[in-house]
Design a protein around this motif. Sequence first.
Motif, mmCIF file in Angstrom:
data_model
loop_
_atom_site.group_PDB
_atom_site.id
_atom_site.type_symbol
_atom_site.label_atom_id
_atom_site.label_comp_id
_atom_site.label_asym_id
_atom_site.label_seq_id
_atom_site.Cartn_x
_atom_site.Cartn_y
_atom_site.Cartn_z
ATOM 1 N N GLN A 106 -1.660 0.942 8.923
ATOM 2 C CA GLN A 106 -1.793 0.856 7.468
ATOM 3 C C GLN A 106 -0.453 1.129 6.799
ATOM 4 O OE1 GLN A 106 -5.241 3.670 7.522
ATOM 5 N NE2 GLN A 106 -6.204 2.152 6.205
ATOM 6 N N ASN A 107 0.605 0.665 7.449
ATOM 7 C CA ASN A 107 1.947 0.876 6.907
ATOM 8 C C ASN A 107 2.114 0.242 5.536
ATOM 9 O OD1 ASN A 107 2.158 1.648 9.646
ATOM 10 N ND2 ASN A 107 4.336 1.238 9.635
ATOM 11 N N VAL A 108 1.634 -0.985 5.381
ATOM 12 C CA VAL A 108 1.801 -1.686 4.110
ATOM 13 C C VAL A 108 1.023 -0.971 3.017
ATOM 14 C CG1 VAL A 108 1.491 -3.871 2.912
ATOM 15 C CG2 VAL A 108 2.151 -3.861 5.311
ATOM 16 N N THR A 109 -0.190 -0.545 3.337
ATOM 17 C CA THR A 109 -0.991 0.195 2.359
ATOM 18 C C THR A 109 -0.282 1.483 1.951
ATOM 19 O OG1 THR A 109 -3.033 -0.689 3.303
ATOM 20 C CG2 THR A 109 -3.226 1.281 1.941
ATOM 21 N N PHE A 110 0.337 2.160 2.921
ATOM 22 C CA PHE A 110 1.076 3.388 2.621
ATOM 23 C C PHE A 110 2.224 3.102 1.657
ATOM 24 C CE2 PHE A 110 4.824 5.996 3.675
ATOM 25 C CZ PHE A 110 4.359 7.238 3.258
ATOM 26 N N VAL A 111 3.009 2.068 1.928
ATOM 27 C CA VAL A 111 4.153 1.747 1.067
ATOM 28 C C VAL A 111 3.676 1.364 -0.328
ATOM 29 C CG1 VAL A 111 6.115 0.213 0.745
ATOM 30 C CG2 VAL A 111 5.584 1.063 3.030
ATOM 31 N N LEU A 112 2.633 0.549 -0.422
ATOM 32 C CA LEU A 112 2.115 0.152 -1.733
ATOM 33 C C LEU A 112 1.561 1.358 -2.484
ATOM 34 C CD1 LEU A 112 0.272 -3.178 -0.802
ATOM 35 C CD2 LEU A 112 2.525 -2.921 -1.833
ATOM 36 N N ASN A 113 0.907 2.253 -1.761
ATOM 37 C CA ASN A 113 0.394 3.470 -2.402
ATOM 38 C C ASN A 113 1.530 4.327 -2.942
ATOM 39 O OD1 ASN A 113 -2.171 2.668 -1.771
ATOM 40 N ND2 ASN A 113 -2.544 4.236 -0.224
ATOM 41 N N VAL A 114 2.624 4.384 -2.202
ATOM 42 C CA VAL A 114 3.792 5.146 -2.663
ATOM 43 C C VAL A 114 4.284 4.597 -4.001
ATOM 44 C CG1 VAL A 114 6.234 5.575 -2.207
ATOM 45 C CG2 VAL A 114 4.559 5.953 -0.408
ATOM 46 N N ILE A 115 4.431 3.277 -4.084
ATOM 47 C CA ILE A 115 4.922 2.666 -5.317
ATOM 48 C C ILE A 115 3.934 2.891 -6.459
ATOM 49 C CG2 ILE A 115 5.655 0.515 -6.390
ATOM 50 C CD1 ILE A 115 7.561 1.560 -4.234
ATOM 51 N N ASP A 116 2.650 2.697 -6.190
ATOM 52 C CA ASP A 116 1.645 2.873 -7.246
ATOM 53 C C ASP A 116 1.559 4.323 -7.712
ATOM 54 O OD1 ASP A 116 1.069 0.212 -7.209
ATOM 55 O OD2 ASP A 116 -0.756 0.378 -6.024
ATOM 56 N N TRP A 117 1.735 5.259 -6.778
ATOM 57 C CA TRP A 117 1.715 6.675 -7.161
ATOM 58 C C TRP A 117 2.894 6.992 -8.077
ATOM 59 C CZ3 TRP A 117 4.999 10.913 -5.854
ATOM 60 C CH2 TRP A 117 4.486 12.171 -6.186
ATOM 61 N N LEU A 118 4.036 6.421 -7.772
ATOM 62 C CA LEU A 118 5.223 6.666 -8.595
ATOM 63 C C LEU A 118 5.084 6.035 -9.974
ATOM 64 C CD1 LEU A 118 8.007 6.084 -5.912
ATOM 65 C CD2 LEU A 118 7.339 8.275 -6.916
ATOM 66 N N THR A 119 4.458 4.862 -10.050
ATOM 67 C CA THR A 119 4.328 4.167 -11.339
ATOM 68 C C THR A 119 3.084 4.583 -12.109
ATOM 69 O OG1 THR A 119 3.177 2.314 -10.275
ATOM 70 C CG2 THR A 119 5.580 2.166 -10.459
ATOM 71 N N GLY A 120 2.245 5.409 -11.508
ATOM 72 C CA GLY A 120 1.048 5.865 -12.192
ATOM 73 C C GLY A 120 -0.130 4.922 -12.100
ATOM 74 N N GLU A 121 -0.069 3.933 -11.211
ATOM 75 C CA GLU A 121 -1.172 2.982 -11.046
ATOM 76 C C GLU A 121 -2.157 3.522 -10.009
ATOM 77 O OE1 GLU A 121 -1.698 0.368 -12.763
ATOM 78 O OE2 GLU A 121 0.191 0.038 -13.799
ATOM 79 N N TYR A 122 -2.789 4.641 -10.335
ATOM 80 C CA TYR A 122 -3.658 5.307 -9.361
ATOM 81 C C TYR A 122 -4.928 4.512 -9.059
ATOM 82 C CZ TYR A 122 -0.641 9.208 -10.692
ATOM 83 O OH TYR A 122 0.436 9.997 -10.944
ATOM 84 N N ASP A 123 -5.358 3.709 -10.013
ATOM 85 C CA ASP A 123 -6.591 2.939 -9.799
ATOM 86 C C ASP A 123 -6.458 1.985 -8.626
ATOM 87 O OD1 ASP A 123 -7.790 4.238 -11.866
ATOM 88 O OD2 ASP A 123 -7.449 2.653 -13.346
ATOM 89 N N PHE A 124 -5.290 1.393 -8.468
ATOM 90 C CA PHE A 124 -5.096 0.454 -7.369
ATOM 91 C C PHE A 124 -5.140 1.164 -6.020
ATOM 92 C CE2 PHE A 124 -3.275 -1.976 -10.873
ATOM 93 C CZ PHE A 124 -3.855 -3.215 -10.657
ATOM 94 N N ILE A 125 -4.685 2.408 -5.985
ATOM 95 C CA ILE A 125 -4.772 3.182 -4.740
ATOM 96 C C ILE A 125 -6.232 3.380 -4.357
ATOM 97 C CG2 ILE A 125 -4.214 5.378 -3.654
ATOM 98 C CD1 ILE A 125 -1.811 5.612 -5.483
ATOM 99 N N GLU A 126 -7.062 3.697 -5.346
ATOM 100 C CA GLU A 126 -8.484 3.908 -5.068
ATOM 101 C C GLU A 126 -9.146 2.619 -4.605
ATOM 102 O OE1 GLU A 126 -12.608 5.129 -7.369
ATOM 103 O OE2 GLU A 126 -10.672 5.593 -8.289
ATOM 104 N N VAL A 127 -8.785 1.497 -5.233
ATOM 105 C CA VAL A 127 -9.397 0.219 -4.859
ATOM 106 C C VAL A 127 -9.027 -0.137 -3.423
ATOM 107 C CG1 VAL A 127 -9.419 -2.251 -5.340
ATOM 108 C CG2 VAL A 127 -9.506 -0.618 -7.223
#
Length: 967
Positions: free
Chosen positions: A784-805
């Motif tokens: 889940q490397n790609v998911t981890f990297v995308l979650n990192v970016i979303d966490w930094l930008t405040g897009e927490y909803d996408f992490i949950e989805v």
Amino acid sequence: MALNNVTTALLSLLVYDLIFLLILVAIVAVLAGTKRAAFAVMKRNFVGYFSNPTGYVFLCIFVFLTSVAAFWPYEFFNQNLATLDQLNYWFPLIMLVFIPAITMSIWAEEKRQGTDELLLTLPADDFDIVIGKYMAASAIFTASLLFSQISTFVTLAILTEGQLDTGLIFTSYLGYYFVGLAMIAIGMIASFLTGNLTVGFILGALFNAPLAFASLAESVSPNQKLAAWLAESGIARPFDDFGRGVVSSSSVVYFVLVSSVALYVCMVLIGRRHWTGGKDGNTMAWHYIARVIALVVITTGAVTLFRNKDIYRHDFTEGKVSSLASATKKLIRELDADRPIVIDAFISKDIPEVYAKTRYELINLLKEFRSEAGARGREIEVNLYDDIELFSDEAALAEERFGIAPQTRLVKERGSSQQKQLIMGAAFKSGLEKVTVPIFEYGIPVEYELVRSINTVASGARKRLGIVATDARLMGGSVMTGMTAQQVPRHMLMDELGKQYDVEEVDLNSPVSADIYAALLCVQPSSLAPPQFERLLEAVRAGVPVAVFEDPAPVGAGYITPTGQPKQAPGGMFGGGGQTPKADIRQLWDLLELDVPGRAGMQGMYAPDIVWQQHNPYPTLDDQANELWVFIDEEAPGAGEGQALSSENVITSGLKEVLAIVSGAVMAKGESTLTHTPLLQTGGLSGLIGGDKMQEIMSRRSTIAREAKGLKPSLPIAMSIEGKAVETPAADPEKETTDGEAEPAAAAKPIKAVYVADTDMMLPEFLMIRADPNTVSEAKFQFQNVTFVLNVIDWLTGEYDFIEVRKHEPIFASLRMIDSVKEIARTDVRNGSKEFQVEYDDAMREAQEAQQARMKDLQEEVEKLQTQNADGQVSRAELQAKLQTFQTQQELEQRKLDVRRTKLERDRELKVRDIERTAADEVTKIQNKVKAAAVTLPCIPPLVVGVIVFAARRLRERENISKSRLK
């Protein structure tokens, strides 16, 4: 174990059925207490049906047809899901045969036998007669349906080894029950119109046909709006919710109202004896026709109202395959009601097995999006083109208007690898904003793709993500290798991020404003020049969220300079254009209050240590992976629950596995003022080793664990950093506002960063594995490397909803018994292929040795002549002739070797094909056995009971006949 699971699953279904039957018994009890005549009629018809062997024959036929429809189609095993999709498709046709067979005798038989007048003289009103007949037919259908349900469920339970979705099966059959109730009520109308059983059967089928075939209106009507309305009026749309495991008020209301209207028509038909033939007969006929029309209009309005506004909607599936994540529902609620969204989805008919689950999830979610939007007062129009042919008009429309073209994928089906084309894409539009997903890859979460696309077209604006220009060259470019320029393609991750953000390259030749970018992504910042690196530090101090990936030893991209090595300038005759100034990465560590274990490197640089770990969850990778492949998961020895992948941060909470390759470690400094959360940590059998020592050990082909000194468990390789605002410089008195006062300094934002001690974690190969997890079929990677990297970016930008989805993954029940057979077949193919490869290698080695043996004498003779020629003992002409003979013989031997190699390769391929074919045949045999058992075995019990009933009936008939007449 499997038998226990099957038993448990069956018991859970029986609990559902028991509750359902108790509700029905309560209804019948109320009827028996308040409407005794109706209950008597019901009891008489129900007992009479099952006292006749014909009833068991019909039951046998019903179970046979449902079993054939559920398990016989090729699509059932192709999609490898424990669902009733095939039965859902054929069920309306089965009902067109079975329901008229039940209803044709409800009143027509009474007329034929002359018992209708007897019934009408009972102390009961018309409602009692109609409702009694209706409940008798419903009870007969209920018994048949329960028998079919149990037989189907047992088959699925065995196929899934008890791991099937009981809720989905129950709601599907609940939907069949409601369909049956509506069709029985309509079939009764036909029975009240005629006294002929055959005519009653035909009329019952004809009256129910419009509801069963209404879904086909769009393919025959030129008026699309009218066709869509007609399709919505059939049973397919309301039943669809039940078939997907969802119980909704709109579907229940539809079937209840249709049944009620049909029963009222039956009451009109049975009560016409009161006014037919009288002086007001025609007037009363028109009066009742007007009543029926008014009821139909009211029913249509009520159905439309409830369809657009579901009061109750619940997903009963255990895997929540028809549910939306809470973040998705939140996004739908926040959509602009004045900006409708149109989704055009195209799915081809022939979908490979690996994409079957994605297709099922895509269709489910699109329908849930439409329902959720309607319930929230938002408009999401979904145009679903399902089961289309590759060269149909719909396929041409998808390609010409939306750019959704057939995609070719290499898949393995029926024992062989083959190229297959499929269409499974969607286009999203809102106003002038458009987004197209050409294909939903089966390894990427479908809901995430849908939510991201809807959010993009709905918002009309995207946050800006800055990609810092470093040696990593994520945006593409060229690098010098010696005197040659090597072109580096744009990283695949940029395309993935570009679907959600406006991705821009940042060269740091000028300061970065804190308000321009939502976040920065900086890969290998140590390769920056000192002035650029200082601007990166300023951005971090100013509170710009930053994701840092710094690798002590990059593996996947050789052009990236390791942390502890000097940076070579491009150019020079041999590529050594001298060294260029390089940033001191320790300044960033000090700013983020990080401690990176390592040692002094060359020329005053600092070389971080390398992390190693003894843990490999993929035995098939033993030849490629080593201790420097750090698999981060909770299965690693000594890994604490919720620590390997931190449960304290939304970035990693819920993730299962991440792979780091030759990474470093990162820790928080003692007495740190910032908040550090380790995101990824190793297990107990891990440690650190210097880069030079690592190369020495690897060159000796030894294991690091054997030569490393001591263990260092729970080494973090990724860290999130948050903290209070860094103090800003005081206001500059020289800078004045228009009022003559000193301009106040801008308040700095809190530091927010993620530091990852590995760049190989985002290699393009991981994006390919994410889209196609079966890239290496034997391994079945779960990275889940790609998911981890995308979650990192979303966490930094405040897009927490996408992490949950992304974390919302529905659980599908697969046919585990078939999977195990396939796995055995794959193992046989794999072992056989290795065996054939060894045979091939041995044969080739023997052929090469034989060739060398045949050429040895001739080669020695040539070498001897060359020596004699040098001494002048042999003429040059004789030597040339011998050399020519040697060359000719060598070419001849090479041709023989090539022919031998070609033959051996062909033999090897034929043997591999044979074993693949044999393995595929074994799977097909198992599937055919399952089909035969699923179709024939459920028919035996009703046939046996029917024979017993027939025999008992014959014996009772013979009891009152004299023996002389029996002769």
